[in-house]
Design a protein around this motif. Structure first.
Motif, PDB file in Angstrom:
ATOM      1  N   ILE A  31       0.826  -1.195   0.097  1.00 38.23           N
ATOM      2  CA  ILE A  31      -0.060   0.013   0.197  1.00 38.23           C
ATOM      3  C   ILE A  31       1.009   1.215   0.035  1.00 38.23           C
ATOM      4  O   ILE A  31       1.723   1.396   0.731  1.00 38.23           O
ATOM      5  N   VAL A  32       0.634   2.182  -0.927  1.00 37.23           N
ATOM      6  CA  VAL A  32       1.417   3.274  -0.988  1.00 37.23           C
ATOM      7  C   VAL A  32       0.400   4.593  -0.956  1.00 37.23           C
ATOM      8  O   VAL A  32      -0.862   4.349  -1.310  1.00 37.23           O
ATOM      9  N   GLU A  33       0.906   5.520  -0.427  1.00 32.70           N
ATOM     10  CA  GLU A  33       0.112   6.937  -0.387  1.00 32.70           C
ATOM     11  C   GLU A  33       0.576   7.736  -1.467  1.00 32.70           C
ATOM     12  O   GLU A  33       1.749   8.115  -1.599  1.00 32.70           O
ATOM     13  N   LEU A  34      -0.469   8.515  -2.324  1.00 31.43           N
ATOM     14  CA  LEU A  34      -0.134   9.044  -3.411  1.00 31.43           C
ATOM     15  C   LEU A  34      -0.640  10.618  -3.268  1.00 31.43           C
ATOM     16  O   LEU A  34      -1.576  10.556  -2.444  1.00 31.43           O
ATOM     17  N   SER A  35      -0.047  11.616  -3.652  1.00 32.18           N
ATOM     18  CA  SER A  35      -0.650  13.131  -3.489  1.00 32.18           C
ATOM     19  C   SER A  35      -1.695  13.323  -4.642  1.00 32.18           C
ATOM     20  O   SER A  35      -2.087  12.286  -5.347  1.00 32.18           O
TER      21      SER A  35
ATOM     22  N   GLU B 168      -4.474  12.086  -9.869  1.00 31.48           N
ATOM     23  CA  GLU B 168      -4.944  12.439 -11.041  1.00 31.48           C
ATOM     24  C   GLU B 168      -4.271  12.247 -12.351  1.00 31.48           C
ATOM     25  O   GLU B 168      -4.876  11.740 -13.224  1.00 31.48           O
ATOM     26  N   ASP B 169      -3.017  12.012 -12.294  1.00 32.40           N
ATOM     27  CA  ASP B 169      -2.080  11.575 -13.326  1.00 32.40           C
ATOM     28  C   ASP B 169      -2.271  10.086 -13.779  1.00 32.40           C
ATOM     29  O   ASP B 169      -2.304   9.718 -14.783  1.00 32.40           O
ATOM     30  N   LEU B 170      -2.787   9.315 -12.787  1.00 28.93           N
ATOM     31  CA  LEU B 170      -2.913   7.858 -12.830  1.00 28.93           C
ATOM     32  C   LEU B 170      -4.308   7.364 -13.407  1.00 28.93           C
ATOM     33  O   LEU B 170      -4.483   6.504 -13.755  1.00 28.93           O
ATOM     34  N   LYS B 171      -5.173   8.448 -13.401  1.00 30.82           N
ATOM     35  CA  LYS B 171      -6.694   8.162 -13.672  1.00 30.82           C
ATOM     36  C   LYS B 171      -6.709   7.854 -14.906  1.00 30.82           C
ATOM     37  O   LYS B 171      -6.133   8.366 -15.917  1.00 30.82           O
ATOM     38  N   LEU B 172      -7.652   7.005 -15.435  1.00 30.20           N
ATOM     39  CA  LEU B 172      -7.778   6.443 -16.586  1.00 30.20           C
ATOM     40  C   LEU B 172      -8.952   7.352 -17.441  1.00 30.20           C
ATOM     41  O   LEU B 172      -9.872   7.510 -16.289  1.00 30.20           O
ATOM     42  N   HIS B 173      -8.950   7.999 -18.269  1.00 32.07           N
ATOM     43  CA  HIS B 173      -9.966   8.809 -19.083  1.00 32.07           C
ATOM     44  C   HIS B 173     -10.637   8.141 -20.088  1.00 32.07           C
ATOM     45  O   HIS B 173     -10.175   7.228 -20.678  1.00 32.07           O
ATOM     46  N   ARG B 174     -11.800   8.586 -20.590  1.00 34.39           N
ATOM     47  CA  ARG B 174     -12.545   7.780 -21.559  1.00 34.39           C
ATOM     48  C   ARG B 174     -11.857   7.918 -22.820  1.00 34.39           C
ATOM     49  O   ARG B 174     -12.170   7.073 -23.724  1.00 34.39           O
ATOM     50  N   ASP B 175     -11.185   8.853 -23.091  1.00 36.90           N
ATOM     51  CA  ASP B 175     -10.206   8.971 -24.313  1.00 36.90           C
ATOM     52  C   ASP B 175      -8.984   8.392 -24.194  1.00 36.90           C
ATOM     53  O   ASP B 175      -8.128   8.276 -25.435  1.00 36.90           O
ATOM     54  N   ASP B 176      -8.548   7.291 -23.187  1.00 29.28           N
ATOM     55  CA  ASP B 176      -7.509   6.673 -23.304  1.00 29.28           C
ATOM     56  C   ASP B 176      -7.593   5.280 -24.221  1.00 29.28           C
ATOM     57  O   ASP B 176      -8.691   4.833 -24.230  1.00 29.28           O
ATOM     58  N   ASP B 177      -6.656   5.369 -25.154  1.00 33.01           N
ATOM     59  CA  ASP B 177      -6.575   4.323 -25.990  1.00 33.01           C
ATOM     60  C   ASP B 177      -5.829   3.057 -25.391  1.00 33.01           C
ATOM     61  O   ASP B 177      -4.715   2.933 -25.442  1.00 33.01           O
ATOM     62  N   MET B 178      -6.619   1.978 -24.991  1.00 29.00           N
ATOM     63  CA  MET B 178      -5.971   0.698 -24.108  1.00 29.00           C
ATOM     64  C   MET B 178      -5.224  -0.117 -25.298  1.00 29.00           C
ATOM     65  O   MET B 178      -4.852  -0.936 -24.900  1.00 29.00           O
ATOM     66  N   GLU B 179      -5.913  -0.107 -26.510  1.00 31.28           N
ATOM     67  CA  GLU B 179      -5.555  -1.248 -27.347  1.00 31.28           C
ATOM     68  C   GLU B 179      -4.620  -1.068 -28.327  1.00 31.28           C
ATOM     69  O   GLU B 179      -3.889  -1.526 -29.004  1.00 31.28           O
ATOM     70  N   GLY B 180      -4.380   0.592 -28.262  1.00 27.49           N
ATOM     71  CA  GLY B 180      -3.236   1.015 -29.458  1.00 27.49           C
ATOM     72  C   GLY B 180      -1.670   0.939 -28.768  1.00 27.49           C
ATOM     73  O   GLY B 180      -1.563   0.715 -27.572  1.00 27.49           O
ATOM     74  N   PRO B 181      -0.728   1.531 -29.445  1.00 28.03           N
ATOM     75  CA  PRO B 181       0.376   1.511 -29.014  1.00 28.03           C
ATOM     76  C   PRO B 181       0.572   2.541 -27.953  1.00 28.03           C
ATOM     77  O   PRO B 181       1.541   2.428 -26.957  1.00 28.03           O
ATOM     78  N   ASN B 182      -0.426   3.394 -27.955  1.00 27.35           N
ATOM     79  CA  ASN B 182      -0.122   4.597 -26.667  1.00 27.35           C
ATOM     80  C   ASN B 182      -1.553   4.185 -25.859  1.00 27.35           C
ATOM     81  O   ASN B 182      -2.514   4.881 -26.100  1.00 27.35           O
ATOM     82  N   PRO B 183      -1.089   3.472 -24.590  1.00 25.35           N
ATOM     83  CA  PRO B 183      -2.447   3.201 -23.883  1.00 25.35           C
ATOM     84  C   PRO B 183      -3.009   4.371 -23.160  1.00 25.35           C
ATOM     85  O   PRO B 183      -4.107   4.292 -22.704  1.00 25.35           O
ATOM     86  N   ARG B 184      -2.450   5.573 -23.392  1.00 30.03           N
ATOM     87  CA  ARG B 184      -3.135   6.684 -22.836  1.00 30.03           C
ATOM     88  C   ARG B 184      -3.666   7.660 -23.800  1.00 30.03           C
ATOM     89  O   ARG B 184      -4.288   8.683 -23.609  1.00 30.03           O
ATOM     90  N   GLY B 185      -3.788   7.292 -25.150  1.00 29.21           N
ATOM     91  CA  GLY B 185      -4.375   7.767 -26.346  1.00 29.21           C
ATOM     92  C   GLY B 185      -5.756   7.599 -26.190  1.00 29.21           C
ATOM     93  O   GLY B 185      -6.535   6.934 -25.419  1.00 29.21           O
ATOM     94  N   PRO B 186      -6.441   8.224 -26.968  1.00 28.16           N
ATOM     95  CA  PRO B 186      -7.926   8.290 -27.373  1.00 28.16           C
ATOM     96  C   PRO B 186      -8.356   6.909 -27.322  1.00 28.16           C
ATOM     97  O   PRO B 186      -7.794   6.100 -28.289  1.00 28.16           O
ATOM     98  N   HIS B 187      -9.602   6.416 -26.816  1.00 25.41           N
ATOM     99  CA  HIS B 187     -10.307   5.029 -26.952  1.00 25.41           C
ATOM    100  C   HIS B 187     -11.793   5.595 -26.547  1.00 25.41           C
ATOM    101  O   HIS B 187     -11.967   6.104 -25.520  1.00 25.41           O
ATOM    102  N   ASN B 188     -12.763   4.497 -26.921  1.00 26.67           N
ATOM    103  CA  ASN B 188     -13.994   4.487 -26.145  1.00 26.67           C
ATOM    104  C   ASN B 188     -14.298   3.141 -25.363  1.00 26.67           C
ATOM    105  O   ASN B 188     -14.272   2.047 -26.427  1.00 26.67           O
TER     106      ASN B 188
END
Length: 349
Positions: A288-292, A297-317
């Motif tokens: 268990i680690v404590e994060l600021s 916020e930086d670790l959150k996954l967003h709707r436009d994150d592309d999880m299937e492309g080469p850039n996992p933080r790029g856009p996707h639905n």
């Protein structure tokens, strides 16, 4: 490797006619053997007449010559403890603490020298359910309670009869200050030097408390926590001691007791429960680690994150979609069939 020593009696010829009769030391050794057997240790068991000086130190020497850095040796002793007059003037209290083996007492300095044979990086755990008391039998809560300590009158008689033997041993044994221990050694003993380790109802009081805390492997704390939990189950006049000597100890102390593979302690299991793990089976441990707030916020996954492309933080639905992805070998999957509600992420690493 594990060495389990338990003496319900000693040789009267070596102890001025005293047989040191106890009831439950062999039972303690057998119970401790069950723990190490269940975890896959290579075990030696030495009970009463088999627990001679030659056999005990031979077993320790065999372990010391066999084990390599990262390995572990567990030594448990259940029997009488003693205090012999210090014959070399190197003890502040003028007494040498001893284990009463079948054919003679062994000095604390002899045990220290034996431990010095283990290589640096080897872990050694010593559990000693013995005492240094002149009281043999007491009454506690209406029950007869026997102390695991050699009566003072017997110690005097032993030294009077075998003084030459112990003077020779003392002269040949280097003092603790002259011999370094490179292995990482943890000692937990049944009481303080000026107290008695008692036995009643099938076990030594210390061993019974240890077995209760251990809970057939349910205990997942570390060594200091093991000692603290045992202490909480002991009578007020018997306080187990905790001592460390030798090489680096922090990592050893933080491990789950008896762990061969050096598992870290404080593993509560899933959602704070107890880890249900078969004997000898490795478990996954979670840190268990404590994060600021910014890191979160930086670790959150967003709707436009592309999880299937080469850039996992790029856009996707991901609405209503089951998908998986690989972050540098840390494979996990998300099921987002209910994107507006709660869902779980499984991260094996």
């Amino acid at each position: 490797m594990a060495i389990h020593i338990g003496l319900n009696r000693v040789d009267p010829d070596a102890y001025a006619g005293w047989d040191g009769a106890l009831e439950f030391c062999e039972n303690d050794a057998l119970s401790m053997r069950e723990i190490t057997d269940s975890l896959g240790y290579e075990v030696q068991q030495l009970l009463s007449e088999d627990a001679t000086v030659g056999a005990v130190f031979g077993a320790i020497q065999e372990a010391a010559s066999s084990l390599e850095p990262g390995d572990i040796c567990v030594v448990t002793y259940a029997g009488h403890g003693g205090q012999l007059q210090d014959l070399s003037a190197d003890e502040p209290d003028s007494l040498d603490e001893t284990w009463n083996l079948f054919d003679r007492e062994v000095l604390d300095d002899e045990i220290h020298v034996a431990l010095s044979a283990f290589a640096e990086g080897v872990r050694v755990l010593v559990l000693s359910d013995s005492c240094n008391s002149g009281t043999v039998v007491r009454k506690r809560a209406g029950r007869s309670v026997r102390a695991r300590g050699t009566p003072t009158v017997i110690q005097r008689a032993v030294l009077a009869k075998h003084r030459g033997l112990y003077e020779t041993i003392r002269a040949k044994t280097p003092s603790r200050e002259d011999v370094g221990v490179d292995a990482s050694v943890i000692l937990i003993s049944g009481c303080q030097d000026d107290q008695s380790s008692m036995e009643v109802d099938g076990h030594g009081v210390f061993t019974a408390a240890l077995l209760e805390v251990w809970n057939d492997g349910g205990f997942r704390g570390d060594y200091p926590e093991l000692h603290h939990a045992i202490l909480g189950r002991m009578p007020p006049d018997q306080e187990p001691n905790y001592l460390t000597i030798g090489g680096p100890l922090k990592d050893f102390e933080e491990q789950v007791p008896f762990s061969i593979d050096a598992l870290t302690g404080n593993d509560p299991g899933p959602e704070g429960g107890t880890a249900d793990t078969a004997p000898g089976e490795k478990v996954k441990l979670y840190q268990i680690v404590e994060l600021s707030p910014e890191e979160l916020e930086d670790l959150k996954l967003h709707r436009d994150d592309d999880m299937e492309g080469p850039n996992p933080r790029g856009p996707h639905n991901d609405h209503g979609v089951h998908h998986d992805h690989d972050y540098g070998g840390a494979h996990h999957d998300h099921d987002h069939t209910n994107p507006g509600g709660q869902h779980t992420h499984s991260h094996p690493q």
